[in-house]
Scaffold this active site. Sequence first.
Site, PDB file in Angstrom:
ATOM      1  N   CYS A 176       0.356   3.778   2.760  1.00  0.00           N
ATOM      2  CA  CYS A 176       0.875   3.238   4.024  1.00  0.00           C
ATOM      3  C   CYS A 176       2.361   3.528   4.164  1.00  0.00           C
ATOM      4  CB  CYS A 176       0.646   1.734   4.118  1.00  0.00           C
ATOM      5  SG  CYS A 176      -1.085   1.270   4.131  1.00  0.00           S
TER       6      CYS A 176
ATOM      7  N   CYS B 226       0.830  -1.202   0.000  1.00  0.00           N
ATOM      8  CA  CYS B 226       0.000   0.000   0.000  1.00  0.00           C
ATOM      9  C   CYS B 226       0.868   1.257   0.000  1.00  0.00           C
ATOM     10  CB  CYS B 226      -0.912  -0.070   1.227  1.00  0.00           C
ATOM     11  SG  CYS B 226      -1.545   1.482   1.853  1.00  0.00           S
TER      12      CYS B 226
END
Length: 149
Positions: free
Chosen positions: A72, A69
Amino acid sequence: MSEALHVVCPHCDGVNRLPAERLAEAARCGRCKDALFTGQPVALDGPRFDKHLAKSDLPLIVDFWAAWCGPCRAMAPIFERAAAALEPRARFIKVDVDANPGLAQRFGVQGIPALFVFQHGKVSARQSGVAQEAQLRAWVDRFAPALAA
Ligand code: ZN
């Protein structure tokens, strides 16, 4: 002020009880003797997370994330800086949603990163998407107002 707090060790998950004013004094775990605060987020799996959730008197600031991600990865250094700056007023925890799908499901995590505040086993606040350090600091000020910096 000598309110005693339960602090869960980030190494052995032992539950320590210590006065609030001693939090900042580089306290060590009574069980494993390692430092109770390292200034770094703690990566937890389901069983360990549940122990911290059940026993910690400190607010838990949790970053639900995954390696694939992109946002992230943007969140990670912000979260690390917040842990370094804001411990021991809160415990900073990372949960890898790929390794712990049950936890993500339990708390209704849809998009990641997802930031949560837990207190005494319950969700106190949550936000989807990258949170800035000021947001994390505001949470700590709100949920751990009396604890020494
Ligand atoms: Zn320990």
